[in-house]
Design an enzyme around this catalytic site. Structure first.
Site, short mmCIF file in Angstrom:
data_model
loop_
_atom_site.label_atom_id
_atom_site.label_comp_id
_atom_site.label_asym_id
_atom_site.label_seq_id
_atom_site.Cartn_x
_atom_site.Cartn_y
_atom_site.Cartn_z
N ARG A 193 0.83 -1.20 0.00
CA ARG A 193 0.00 0.00 0.00
C ARG A 193 0.87 1.26 0.00
NH1 ARG A 193 -0.76 4.79 2.41
NH2 ARG A 193 -0.32 3.84 4.44
N ASP A 194 1.58 1.51 1.09
CA ASP A 194 2.33 2.76 1.21
C ASP A 194 3.50 2.81 0.24
OD1 ASP A 194 2.72 5.26 2.25
OD2 ASP A 194 3.55 4.63 4.16
N HIS A 213 4.87 4.15 12.88
CA HIS A 213 5.01 4.14 11.41
C HIS A 213 5.99 5.25 11.06
CE1 HIS A 213 3.22 3.97 7.20
NE2 HIS A 213 3.78 5.16 7.19
N HIS A 242 9.19 6.93 8.50
CA HIS A 242 9.86 7.02 7.20
C HIS A 242 11.33 7.35 7.44
CE1 HIS A 242 6.37 7.08 4.25
NE2 HIS A 242 5.84 6.85 5.42
N CYS A 273 4.68 9.48 0.59
CA CYS A 273 3.30 9.97 0.62
C CYS A 273 3.12 10.90 -0.56
CB CYS A 273 3.02 10.71 1.93
SG CYS A 273 1.43 11.55 1.94
N ASN A 287 9.61 4.61 3.31
CA ASN A 287 9.33 4.08 4.65
C ASN A 287 10.59 3.44 5.20
OD1 ASN A 287 6.69 3.99 3.11
ND2 ASN A 287 5.95 3.39 5.13
#
Lengths: 309, 309
Positions: free
Chosen positions: A13-14, A205, A207, A238, A247
């Site tokens: 996803r990310d 979470h 990065h 993002c 990430n």
């Protein structure tokens, strides 16, 4: 300190959402299925977002329908709104990840909502899932700083978590969306949240935008956090946060914890094997270090000049 | 935890020695002089080694003669043997960095000496410097693991530090030469060394080979270490340790500490400006993150779509 941590893979996803080119649905499914075999506890498989907003994940439904579910893995879907909840429930996601921003600027740019507008919208989304066997997590973007608004005070995060828990939410991710957090800040905020809500499932979470990804994860672990999002190969970013790079890299994070004697439940060699397939799948080199250097226990033969002596 | 740390720049030596192409002497001098203006406490300017062993630093004498000495900076020269000491003293180095390996394999491959042979040789080198106003530091390579021999027990490091201090040496660098250390190991060893020798000037020298550079520096700082080697841009490696990539990046390390409120004495913007000159000087991109992403306090304008609303 906790001898066991939980690794939550977010690359599908990310990671993939920000890739320049669309990764074919079959490749996404193959990646998720391969990740399912490595021991990661959760995989954020996709996002049920407007295909116009995130075209790379326009195949969310097909991906969820195509994967082979591993019984020990929770498959998470990010959902920005009621339509997303509806689609994620239809796809039988094990977990819904509601998303909001802690800062007005990022919220408006990314979701067209301030934090308070997001919070007002969550009850209807939670109501939709009532009676369904699905866990609900809320991700707080820009929890450690916003690229538009700057500093985000810890008191604002506490207020948001208070609101979220009052809605019955039992899992919260503190997201350093654009890599602005530092280890002292991470430690302070995580300690405060864990102290106030000891039963809450708190995920960090982070990065690696400014190289502090592993240092911040270490710091959160020292604060008592046991759940970590990470992306294979260090993919990610993002789309609405300019300047953000990847990430924190899953295999580098797992490697650090395993070297420290902290059990991740992950088979690192299996994970590294999946990571080796990434450059071909996404069409470029990825930032992960361990896949290039090998594990710390890698050995080399002595140079011939030494052996000859 | 200590609110002040000391940054020791090693790019001109540990960085440039492994570059594929020789960096011209004038460029080395310009780099060192620029670094001298940034607030770093020490610069390891060169190595007085055999030009056959390290051709990139064959101009050690010219470099030392060509630089403009800043009164607040100590200029360090690495010296592997008596001949090196002689040349470094002639060049008026402020500090001699004696080098040895903690492991037999790396010592034999890199210096043609076991740790014990190195230790037997140090007294004569120290004697050469007697009466001169020069600080003597000893660097222990592979202190956290060896790419040839594997694990290096902490007890061996303690034994080596014991021998070094008994020779009158007052500064010791614990070097993770090929990036094998993890934060738990760093913390344990640093705590033990600082506890046994509270007056010793202990430096942590780490590489980012497996992404753990900043996490290891954080961990050492938590253990009480206040001196850190780092290389501008994350340049570096060790020519005799296959698989090794760059040193921990100076500007990323300074950025982390400054974001945490730990004073480094370094003007980060000035340092970033020097880092921006690196790719041209060395002819390739470098691993540093902050120089690409900007400091954490970097701000972006809101997207026009948000501003219009």
């Amino acid at each position: 300190m906790n001898p066991r941590v939980i690794i939550q893979e977010v690359a599908p996803r990310d990671g993939l959402q920000i890739e320049e080119r669309f990764v074919p649905t079959a490749d996404k499914i193959a990646l998720i299925d391969a990740l399912s075999q490595t021991g990661v506890a959760k995989i954020e498989a996709t996002s049920f977002t407007s295909p116009r907003a995130i075209p790379n994940l326009a195949d969310a439904g097909e991906v969820m329908a195509g994967i082979t579910r591993h019984p020990d893995v929770d498959y998470v879907a990010l959902v920005p709104n009621e339509r997303g909840v509806e689609r994620a429930l239809a796809a039988n996601a094990d977990e819904l990840n509601l998303v909001m921003s802690a800062s007005d600027g990022h919220g408006l740019a990314n979701l067209r909502m301030t934090p308070w507008q997001s919070l007002d919208r969550f009850p209807a989304m939670i109501e939709q899932a009532r009676g369904r066997d699905v866990f609900i997590n809320a991700s707080i973007s820009t929890a450690f700083g916003c690229p538009f608004d700057g500093e985000v005070p810890a008191s604002r995060i506490i207020e948001i978590v208070e609101r979220l828990t009052s809605l019955g939410i039992r899992g919260v991710s503190l997201c350093d969306t654009t890599g602005m957090a530092n280890p002292r800040q991470v430690r302070t905020l995580c300690e405060e949240v864990l102290e106030r809500w000891p039963e809450l499932a708190v995920t960090l979470h982070v990065h690696n935008t400014r190289g502090m990804g592993l240092a911040n994860a270490l710091s959160a672990w020292q604060a008592g956090v046991t759940r970590f999002d990470a992306a294979l190969g260090g993919l990610g970013g993002c789309p609405f946060a300019p300047g953000a790079s990847g990430n924190v890299c899953t295999e580098d994070l797992v490697h650090m914890f395993e070297e420290m004697g902290v059990d991740t439940g992950v088979d690192l060699d299996a994970l590294l094997a999946v990571s080796q397939t990434l450059p071909e799948r996404v069409g470029h080199d990825v930032p992960g270090q361990v896949v290039k250097a090998g594990r710390a226990n890698r050995r080399y033969p002595l140079p011939a000049s030494v052996r000859a002596r």
